[in-house]
Structure formats: structure tokens, C-alpha cells
Design an enzyme around this catalytic site. Sequence first.
Site, PDB file in Angstrom:
ATOM      1  CB  SER B 138      -0.936  -0.012   1.200  1.00  0.00           C
ATOM      2  OG  SER B 138      -0.202  -0.250   2.371  1.00  0.00           O
ATOM      3  CE  LYS B 177       0.634  10.389  -0.800  1.00  0.00           C
ATOM      4  NZ  LYS B 177       0.469   9.056  -0.192  1.00  0.00           N
TER       5      LYS B 177
END
Lengths: 224, 224
Positions: B138, B177
Amino acid sequence: MMARKKKGLSERHEKILSFLRAHQKREGYPPTIREIGKATSISSTSVVNYYLDQLEKMGKIERQRKISRGIQLTELNPLGEMFKIPVAGRIVASAPIPVPASDFNYFDAESSVDIARTLLPTRGDQDELFALEVDGDSMIDAMVNDGDIVVMKSGGEPKNGDMVAVWLPERDETTLKYFYKEDNRYRLQPANPTMEAIYIDKDEALEIKGKVVMVIRQIDKTII
Amino acid sequence: MMARKKKGLSERHEKILSFLRAHQKREGYPPTIREIGKATSISSTSVVNYYLDQLEKMGKIERQRKISRGIQLTELNPLGEMFKIPVAGRIVASAPIPVPASDFNYFDAESSVDIARTLLPTRGDQDELFALEVDGDSMIDAMVNDGDIVVMKSGGEPKNGDMVAVWLPERDETTLKYFYKEDNRYRLQPANPTMEAIYIDKDEALEIKGKVVMVIRQIDKTII
DNA sequence: CTTGACGAAGAACGCATGTTCGGGTATTAT
DNA sequence: ATAATACCCGAACATGCGTTCTTCGTCAAG
């Protein structure tokens, strides 16, 4: 007034252990019994010795009897557990890999990375290891980014499932892929499962430059 | 019959240095003058001392006078070269990150990775470092794959451009991120340049769990 | 040839440091 | 209460190990 008979590590055990760690890091050599005593507020050397014996029985430390400062933490890998791997150059999709000469015994300290032995594949000549820095985004299908460091191992036949660095002369391309030998072709599978494999006919040229052992991405390289 | 007055390291200097290296690796503590003598076929302690003094002047070693075994190689980073980082657990997109308690001073040897200090961000408390193993595909948009090890640093405000691990409560999602604070929102940019950023409104909840310092991918984990 | 720097020994000296021992005091078991 | 532990001194003892002193041989410069 308490903390007695509590099995496991007592407060003094802990204090001694953490002092051992600290001293080793700070000075580069183990402390003496008396130094341990001073640091942990134990006035008698015999008491320190008493605790050291216990820590040894628990397997936390190792002692060399009769020799001064002969105390080592077992947890602490006695430096030397590290392997210096030469960074041979940069790897780009559009050029062949710079494989180092086979006789590099000593290398510039500037261009090498230190990797703990525990992270490297056990067994096997680690002299064949070298590293490359990735240049550009062209290896993204291998989940490898610009600036990443790829540790490779030269020599040896690639087995199915190995990730290898291949040079495809007919395409003028270097790429990192999982290697599978199939009936009449080679299948080169990208690490990114959302991407498709490419197939190379057995008669098409293909040079395996090395087997990828590890990829390291340093994101925060803050110096200072 | 020669090798005299030749400036630089003589053969004996070399032998002593390499013995120091070897001994430190093998035993975990420095040798005594007499041990050096025996290993390098120098019969007199004063001669060994003579050479050690020279090596110290040359800056090759450092000596703690009057202290037994107080000899260190300067080349070898005196502060333990390696850092043991506890692996706190696994990281999945669908669950929050298991951040370790702030007071883990000692950790299980079984679940830790060794990283050379040279690869870690210099300065800064390295006690705040911990590692997580990635579970599942993921995190592919962060160029992080199943099985990769993510080294993170907790605490501290994230700066623009840092790669962070964020937990988005309103989406029940953990993600890695690049972090950018913009006027009225946060921009979370995937590492993979082919993918689009996502935007989080300033009033939407967002928990920064840590800053990603390093990603390690061990491809060949062959044991034996 | 003399002198002085350099390389090397060996032994003595003395502090550094591990070891041992007799003697305490709590806490817990019998 | 008595004995058995676990903890804790402090001091003496015995090496471990760095330091220093004396002596010697070689080579190069004066």
C-alpha cells in the site's frame, strides 16, 4: 528501601549497563571497575565486581578475567561488524554499469558506504560487493529513486527470483528487474507489481552485471 | 639494511596500526603495549611506546596516558560506529503507526536494525529513531515496498520538503508523503513523481507520526 | 674520528586495576 | 529466634601495564 528480590535487572544493573554503553562510545575503550563504581555511586570495587558477575551470568556482558578493562557488552557489536562498500559510480538507465575492477582492495574513504554485516546476506564473499548511486528517475519501475544507493554483488549465476542489474545492448539500456528464466526467453519483472514484465528472447543479447542485494534511500541527509 | 629515514609510515608503523585495528575488532578493546610488542615482534615495551608516540604525533592514533589500553585509532570513529535502532512494529496503510514509548532505553536485540552512523543524519538525538517494517504494497506511491524497513524520527516539527508518516483520521489511513504546508492546506506529495499530490484542508485532522529518515530494502535475505 | 640522531633492548619502577577476604545489615524462609 | 540469602562495605593483595632509565649498535654529517 525496596527494589529487592525483584527478579530481572535491578536499578544498579541498569545503571552499570548504560554506563558501559556510554563509556565505550565516549572513550572508545571499556571502563575499569573503579570507574564503573564512581559512575554508579558504588563505593566498593567488590560490589561492582559482584554485579558484573551477575551481568555476565545473565549474558549481558562478557568479561576477560585478569585483564584490565576486559568488559564488553554482548549487545554491542564490537565494531568490525561493519562492512565498507565502495561506491563504484552512478547508475543511469541510458548507460552500462560501471563495474569496479576486481582488484580493489582498499578504496577511498570518501566514496564508500558502511553497512552492518547483519543487514547483508550471510555467507558469500562480501568482497564482491559494490554500490552505485542512482542517477535520475529512470529506475522508478524498480521502485528505486534518484539518489538511492544500490548495493550489488558481482559474479555468480543469477537464480530465478533474484533482482539483477541487466544491460540490454540491443536497447542501449540498463535496468533493474527481477530475473526469471523461462522456456525460450527471459522474463524481467519490475519490482512495482502494478507494472508489466518485459520479455527478452534467448537469442537477444543480455548482460547480467550483478545481483542487487540492497537498496538504501537516505531521505534526510542534513549535514551539520 | 634500508628503510631508514624514509619519511611516512615505516613497516613497523603499519604493523602496529593494523594490529590495533585487528585487536579492536577481535576483542572489543584496545591492546596493551606488551601485546602490541608480541604481535609485531618488538621485544621491548619502550620501543613500542616509541612508535606509539610517533603514531600519535602523526595523528594516526590517540593515547590516554597512564591509562591501560588507552589507545584508539583516530580513523575509526570513536563513538560506536553503529547505531542499533529498535524495530517498533509494522506499518500498514490501514492502521496507525505504532510509535514506541518515549522511554525505551534498552530494547530487544531480536528486533533491531544496525545502521552506520555515517548514514544517519548527523546531529540530533538519535535516541528518537525507530524503525518499522512495511506490510503490504500500500505504500507503493511512496516508492516503498512490502518488506522494506522505514527508519523514522519522532518529535520535531516537520519542515517543508520532509518525508513524513501521516495518519489521516478522517480517512483511516496511514501514508508516507513529502510534506508541504501551503496557504490553507497541506500538500502531501508522493515520492513517485508520476503520481499526483493529495491535499488536506487545514481544518481536516492530520497527525504527523514521524519524519522518515531512511528506507532500506533488503532484497537478498538469504540465510546461509 | 667524533658527534648526534635514530632504532632497539631490557630491566626496573610504580601507579592502575582486577581479585579476595572478613565483616557488616537488611529481608525472607524455617 | 535462627538460619539462609542477597547486598554492601573497605581494605589488603597481587598482578597488569604504562613509564622511564641505561646501554648499545648503526648511519650520516661535520
